[in-house]
Design a protein around this motif. Structure first.
Motif, mmCIF file in Angstrom:
data_model
loop_
_atom_site.group_PDB
_atom_site.id
_atom_site.type_symbol
_atom_site.label_atom_id
_atom_site.label_comp_id
_atom_site.label_asym_id
_atom_site.label_seq_id
_atom_site.Cartn_x
_atom_site.Cartn_y
_atom_site.Cartn_z
ATOM 1 N N LEU A 66 -17.784 20.044 12.075
ATOM 2 C CA LEU A 66 -17.207 19.761 10.759
ATOM 3 C C LEU A 66 -17.420 20.943 9.808
ATOM 4 C CD1 LEU A 66 -18.206 16.019 10.313
ATOM 5 C CD2 LEU A 66 -15.881 16.911 10.194
ATOM 6 N N ASN A 67 -18.578 21.576 9.901
ATOM 7 C CA ASN A 67 -18.838 22.762 9.069
ATOM 8 C C ASN A 67 -17.878 23.893 9.427
ATOM 9 O OD1 ASN A 67 -21.066 22.267 7.194
ATOM 10 N ND2 ASN A 67 -22.305 21.899 9.000
ATOM 11 N N THR A 68 -17.582 24.036 10.717
ATOM 12 C CA THR A 68 -16.610 25.043 11.154
ATOM 13 C C THR A 68 -15.227 24.719 10.605
ATOM 14 O OG1 THR A 68 -17.850 25.439 13.193
ATOM 15 C CG2 THR A 68 -15.548 26.144 13.172
ATOM 16 N N GLN A 69 -14.849 23.424 10.653
ATOM 17 C CA GLN A 69 -13.553 23.003 10.124
ATOM 18 C C GLN A 69 -13.475 23.236 8.620
ATOM 19 O OE1 GLN A 69 -13.421 18.904 11.643
ATOM 20 N NE2 GLN A 69 -11.885 19.547 13.141
ATOM 21 N N ASP A 134 -12.252 17.687 0.932
ATOM 22 C CA ASP A 134 -13.007 16.538 0.410
ATOM 23 C C ASP A 134 -13.391 15.585 1.533
ATOM 24 O OD1 ASP A 134 -12.868 17.494 -2.156
ATOM 25 O OD2 ASP A 134 -11.146 16.263 -2.738
ATOM 26 N N ARG A 135 -12.447 15.315 2.439
ATOM 27 C CA ARG A 135 -12.717 14.417 3.576
ATOM 28 C C ARG A 135 -13.783 15.009 4.494
ATOM 29 N NH1 ARG A 135 -7.866 13.917 6.836
ATOM 30 N NH2 ARG A 135 -9.076 12.482 8.119
ATOM 31 N N ILE A 136 -13.725 16.323 4.697
ATOM 32 C CA ILE A 136 -14.713 16.982 5.549
ATOM 33 C C ILE A 136 -16.100 16.875 4.921
ATOM 34 C CG2 ILE A 136 -15.507 19.217 6.420
ATOM 35 C CD1 ILE A 136 -12.569 19.958 6.907
ATOM 36 N N ASP A 137 -16.183 17.088 3.603
ATOM 37 C CA ASP A 137 -17.474 16.973 2.915
ATOM 38 C C ASP A 137 -18.069 15.578 3.097
ATOM 39 O OD1 ASP A 137 -17.624 19.566 1.982
ATOM 40 O OD2 ASP A 137 -16.634 19.120 0.075
ATOM 41 N N GLN A 138 -17.214 14.556 2.956
ATOM 42 C CA GLN A 138 -17.677 13.182 3.156
ATOM 43 C C GLN A 138 -18.116 12.962 4.599
ATOM 44 O OE1 GLN A 138 -15.095 10.014 1.455
ATOM 45 N NE2 GLN A 138 -13.967 11.671 0.495
ATOM 46 N N ALA A 139 -17.318 13.481 5.533
ATOM 47 C CA ALA A 139 -17.617 13.291 6.957
ATOM 48 C C ALA A 139 -18.907 14.007 7.353
ATOM 49 C CB ALA A 139 -16.450 13.794 7.803
ATOM 50 N N ILE A 140 -19.163 15.191 6.771
ATOM 51 C CA ILE A 140 -20.405 15.920 7.081
ATOM 52 C C ILE A 140 -21.618 15.082 6.685
ATOM 53 C CG2 ILE A 140 -21.831 17.885 6.386
ATOM 54 C CD1 ILE A 140 -19.263 19.561 6.239
ATOM 55 N N LEU A 211 -12.474 7.826 8.174
ATOM 56 C CA LEU A 211 -12.273 9.232 7.810
ATOM 57 C C LEU A 211 -11.586 10.028 8.914
ATOM 58 C CD1 LEU A 211 -15.613 10.169 5.979
ATOM 59 C CD2 LEU A 211 -13.320 10.270 5.010
ATOM 60 N N VAL A 212 -12.037 9.859 10.164
ATOM 61 C CA VAL A 212 -11.491 10.684 11.252
ATOM 62 C C VAL A 212 -10.115 10.217 11.702
ATOM 63 C CG1 VAL A 212 -13.770 11.378 12.052
ATOM 64 C CG2 VAL A 212 -12.704 9.371 13.068
ATOM 65 N N GLY A 213 -9.903 8.893 11.668
ATOM 66 C CA GLY A 213 -8.555 8.377 11.948
ATOM 67 C C GLY A 213 -8.179 8.253 13.411
ATOM 68 N N GLU A 214 -8.483 9.255 14.239
ATOM 69 C CA GLU A 214 -8.051 9.263 15.634
ATOM 70 C C GLU A 214 -8.747 8.166 16.436
ATOM 71 O OE1 GLU A 214 -5.711 11.238 17.066
ATOM 72 O OE2 GLU A 214 -5.270 12.026 15.081
ATOM 73 N N GLU A 215 -7.961 7.470 17.265
ATOM 74 C CA GLU A 215 -8.483 6.330 18.013
ATOM 75 C C GLU A 215 -9.572 6.728 19.004
ATOM 76 O OE1 GLU A 215 -7.975 3.168 17.447
ATOM 77 O OE2 GLU A 215 -6.634 3.693 15.793
ATOM 78 N N TYR A 216 -9.405 7.856 19.691
ATOM 79 C CA TYR A 216 -10.399 8.247 20.694
ATOM 80 C C TYR A 216 -11.733 8.638 20.041
ATOM 81 C CZ TYR A 216 -9.696 13.287 19.756
ATOM 82 O OH TYR A 216 -9.645 14.530 19.182
ATOM 83 N N LEU A 217 -11.677 9.145 18.801
ATOM 84 C CA LEU A 217 -12.909 9.460 18.079
ATOM 85 C C LEU A 217 -13.578 8.181 17.574
ATOM 86 C CD1 LEU A 217 -11.740 12.593 16.056
ATOM 87 C CD2 LEU A 217 -13.285 12.556 18.010
ATOM 88 N N LYS A 218 -12.764 7.230 17.133
ATOM 89 C CA LYS A 218 -13.306 5.924 16.729
ATOM 90 C C LYS A 218 -14.015 5.270 17.910
ATOM 91 C CE LYS A 218 -9.739 4.797 13.282
ATOM 92 N NZ LYS A 218 -8.687 3.824 12.927
ATOM 93 N N ALA A 219 -13.365 5.352 19.081
ATOM 94 C CA ALA A 219 -13.932 4.750 20.289
ATOM 95 C C ALA A 219 -15.266 5.402 20.659
ATOM 96 C CB ALA A 219 -12.950 4.879 21.453
#
Length: 240
Positions: A66-69, A134-140, A211-219
């Motif tokens: 996430l920091n790289t992103q 902003d989303r990345i900051d929250q996700a970090i 935040l991430v949205g993608e189904e495979y990441l949620k899984a």
């Protein structure tokens, strides 16, 4: 003498009008050249940035990634800052053309459309980047807390498992049986105390999933937590 004076006055007036007209034409010509150059360059540049933004991909669930992103987004925003003087020059030149007094030739509508198109694209892309940042900051923050909680719960599981293993030897001695019961009671209390962390981890899992949205990441987030929950239930049943 009066006629000559009148002619001289009219001549000066005509010269002034002509001079002002020439100055306005030169200004308009300069504005048009500036606008056409900036519009052509910015339009091409914005198409490139739009393509780059479209391939940034979904947010990671790993704090380091996430920091790289975030760095990628900051680099792109820095590029927009670098181009901002040219964007402002385009706006000034466009407004200078559109605010010319008198009749508006067909070219005015073209300039108006081109200026609006560049402004819309510029605002859209910078807005996307800022929202992503902003989303990345929250996700970090949330992913760091989540991984920390999972590690803490995993360490607790390991300690409970060791305690359980040491108390499983069957004995008929009253003191030994009493000790086993005490250990089982302690383990049950410890598991109950960990429910606060488990609930916090479940909340973070849900927030990160949004935040991430993608189904495979949620899984993957759910899989990590489910493994911990299952292990706690197994130890709870064994200690019971």
């Amino acid at each position: 003498m009066l006629t000559l004076s009148l002619l001289d006055s009219k001549w000066k007036e005509l010269n002034q009008v002509t001079s002002e007209r020439q100055q306005k034409l030169e200004e308009s010509s300069n504005y048009l050249i500036q606008f056409q150059t900036a519009e052509s360059q910015l339009k091409h540049w914005l198409v490139e940035k739009e393509l780059m933004i479209s391939v940034l991909g979904p947010l990671s669930i790993d704090p380091n990634m996430l920091n790289t992103q975030k760095q990628q987004v900051q680099i792109l925003l820095k590029e927009f800052d670098t181009r901002k003087p040219q964007y402002e020059q385009l706006t000034v030149a466009g407004q200078g053309i559109l605010e010319r007094p008198g009749e508006h030739p067909p070219s005015h509508e073209i300039v108006k459309e081109q200026l609006a198109a560049v402004a819309q694209k510029w605002n859209s892309l910078t807005s996307q980047l800022k929202k992503r940042c902003d989303r990345i900051d929250q996700a970090i923050v949330k992913s760091t807390e989540y991984q920390s909680l999972l590690r803490s719960l995993s360490d607790k599981l390991s300690a409970l498992d060791n305690k359980l293993s040491s108390s499983l030897a069957v004995s008929t001695q009253p003191d030994a049986v009493k000790q086993q019961l005490e250990i089982a009671k302690e383990m049950k209390e410890e598991i109950e105390q960990e429910m606060k962390n488990i609930n916090a981890a479940q909340t973070l899992c849900e927030e990160l999933s949004t935040l991430v949205g993608e189904e495979y990441l949620k899984a993957e987030l759910t899989r990590q937590l489910d493994g911990i929950l299952k292990s706690f239930k197994d130890i709870e049943q064994k200690s019971g």
